[in-house]
Design a protein around this motif. Sequence first.
Motif, PDB file in Angstrom:
ATOM      1  N   ASN B 209       0.833  -1.206   0.000  1.00 11.88           N
ATOM      2  CA  ASN B 209       0.000   0.000   0.000  1.00 11.88           C
ATOM      3  C   ASN B 209       0.870   1.259   0.000  1.00 11.88           C
ATOM      4  O   ASN B 209       0.648   2.176  -0.787  1.00 11.88           O
ATOM      5  CB  ASN B 209      -0.917   0.029   1.226  1.00 11.88           C
ATOM      6  N   SER B 210       1.867   1.288   0.880  1.00 12.63           N
ATOM      7  CA  SER B 210       2.701   2.492   0.913  1.00 12.63           C
ATOM      8  C   SER B 210       3.618   2.542  -0.307  1.00 12.63           C
ATOM      9  O   SER B 210       4.013   3.613  -0.743  1.00 12.63           O
ATOM     10  CB  SER B 210       3.493   2.582   2.215  1.00 12.63           C
ATOM     11  N   ALA B 211       3.967   1.373  -0.858  1.00 10.48           N
ATOM     12  CA  ALA B 211       4.834   1.355  -2.036  1.00 10.48           C
ATOM     13  C   ALA B 211       4.128   1.925  -3.260  1.00 10.48           C
ATOM     14  O   ALA B 211       4.761   2.469  -4.152  1.00 10.48           O
ATOM     15  CB  ALA B 211       5.302  -0.067  -2.325  1.00 10.48           C
ATOM     16  N   THR B 212       2.798   1.783  -3.309  1.00 14.61           N
ATOM     17  CA  THR B 212       2.063   2.266  -4.472  1.00 14.61           C
ATOM     18  C   THR B 212       1.276   3.540  -4.171  1.00 14.61           C
ATOM     19  O   THR B 212       0.689   4.126  -5.075  1.00 14.61           O
ATOM     20  CB  THR B 212       1.060   1.199  -4.956  1.00 14.61           C
ATOM     21  N   GLY B 213       1.239   3.929  -2.906  1.00 15.81           N
ATOM     22  CA  GLY B 213       0.464   5.105  -2.545  1.00 15.81           C
ATOM     23  C   GLY B 213      -1.036   4.855  -2.606  1.00 15.81           C
ATOM     24  O   GLY B 213      -1.819   5.804  -2.697  1.00 15.81           O
TER      25      GLY B 213
END
Lengths: 244, 312
Positions: B209-213
Amino acid sequence: MTCFPASTDKSLGLVIDLDTCVGCQACVTSCKEWNTGGHMAPLTDVKPYGGGVDGVWFNRVHTFEHITQEGGRTVHFPRSCLHCAEPACVTVCPTGASYKRASDGIVLVDEEKCIGCKLCSWACPYGAREFDVEIGVMKKCTLCVDRIYNEHIPPEDRVPACVSACPTGARHFGDLGDPASPISRLVEERGGVPLMPELGYEPTNRYLPPRARSERAPTVAAAPLEDAAPEGGFLGWVDRMLSR
Amino acid sequence: MHPAYSVILFTTATGAGYGLLALLGLMALAGMAPPGLWPGLFGLGLALVLITGGLLSSAGHLGRPERAWRAFSQWRSSWLSREGISAVATFVPAGLFGLGWLLTGRAEGWVALAGALAALGAVVTVCCTAMIYASLTPIAQWRSRFTLPGYLLYAAMSGLTLLNALLAASGDGGSVLAGAAAALTLAGWAWKRASWRHDDTAGLPATVNSATGLPGGRVLSIEWPHSEENYLLKEMGYRVARKHRDRLRLIAQFLGFLAPAVLLVLAALTPAGAVTVGASLLAALCQLAGLLVERWLFFAEARHTVMLYYGR
Ligand code: SF4
Ligand code: SF4
Ligand code: SF4
């Protein structure tokens, strides 16, 4: 010195709109096309026409399915160097080949100094660096330094190749260090986010999340198409008559 | 991570070499250097061969080895640069140590001092090597509190096992040395098991989730940007280790720790003779082979954060 500057005059970077990106790969090919003749040239391809093809690309577009309670959504996701403010890829470099410019914050590799130890690619969580096996050095997105300041091309073309190629306007370029710049205002307006902020790399690039689902979608379905093999009605009668 | 043979050989060989060098230097400082000339010099020679061989092998991993000298320039920020400088600097006291020992015939006075400095250089170099890995944020298995003590412990352990074999062969060994090597081997085993326990629960330091925003919900990779393996998948997406993990761990534990510990205890308990010499030599060879497997796993099992983008 591979210590990076504490602050840079400008923070040039990209803003990528995940709402409008259609995953057409235009930015990927235009990036390759420009850069294979540019600052980091060539972007070597190994066995380009057979099985086991491999090569250096600065920009890659992934496709994800984002499944939430509202349902699923396909998200195309371009991935390139984020020109981080705290780039560990620079500090780990033993030769000083990797550096961050104090003037505009662009992270570059000096190909003449690189020994190809690959450590910088291990230090980058974003997968922005790709090793050129033929030249033996590391390569990465240059933010098109050879376009954005290039006085030999018309001013309107002085943007990164990927930005000018995007048919949906999903890629934006500008100074993210200046809160009044159009690109910073766009980030503000659309709630742009940095990637993996928890790792502390302070990426410059921002991603604009897909917009919320709209309720304006048509609620009344269109009339159904006519049956192709009608059983009854006038066409059915014609069909039966002619089939005799 | 892709387990490159050059880097496995580099870390294992230099670890054992620096361990041996440090022990010889410290023994000289303490006035306990092996009395005979040749076991001491042979030990020092072996240490330098292991170190030099390891360093040359690491240069083989470079894309442009002819420019390796440039790596000495960035000591202010880069552990790899510090490691290079420290490795080269250590050759100076190590060389003086050997030369003095050879010329004066004994490891005392300034020769012992050079030995102590060489020992210091050896410890610093092993620390730098460990920090190259321990400072990489995207790899949780490496950026752990187990990495630095582990590298130091395995260097001391393999160095001591080698020293014991050497002195046993020259007839200068003893139960104390063999016993100490067995104890350090058991300590190394315990540390390795604790590190593995940590590694198995250490997830990636970020989420897809944080890797893709894309916040909330599930994010599934449904299409890669390329149809064939690229540099990232080859270098950071290595997966063979996960398939054979348990078997390889057993092999590493048997060869690297269990078998050497049993052999060293045997050497400590039997009076000096053919059994002691044979057990000590076998222990050293076995341990080095086991450490090569251990190091292969150290690289191959490490998971890199970038694989979040590939759903691997
Ligand atoms: S995205 Fe990776 S390569 Fe680019 S600056 Fe950040 S850490 Fe370095
Ligand atoms: S591969 Fe090149 S740029 Fe990267 S850390 Fe090594 S020397 Fe520096
Ligand atoms: S800014 Fe230039 S080098 Fe970077 S991804 Fe875009 S086209 Fe490629």
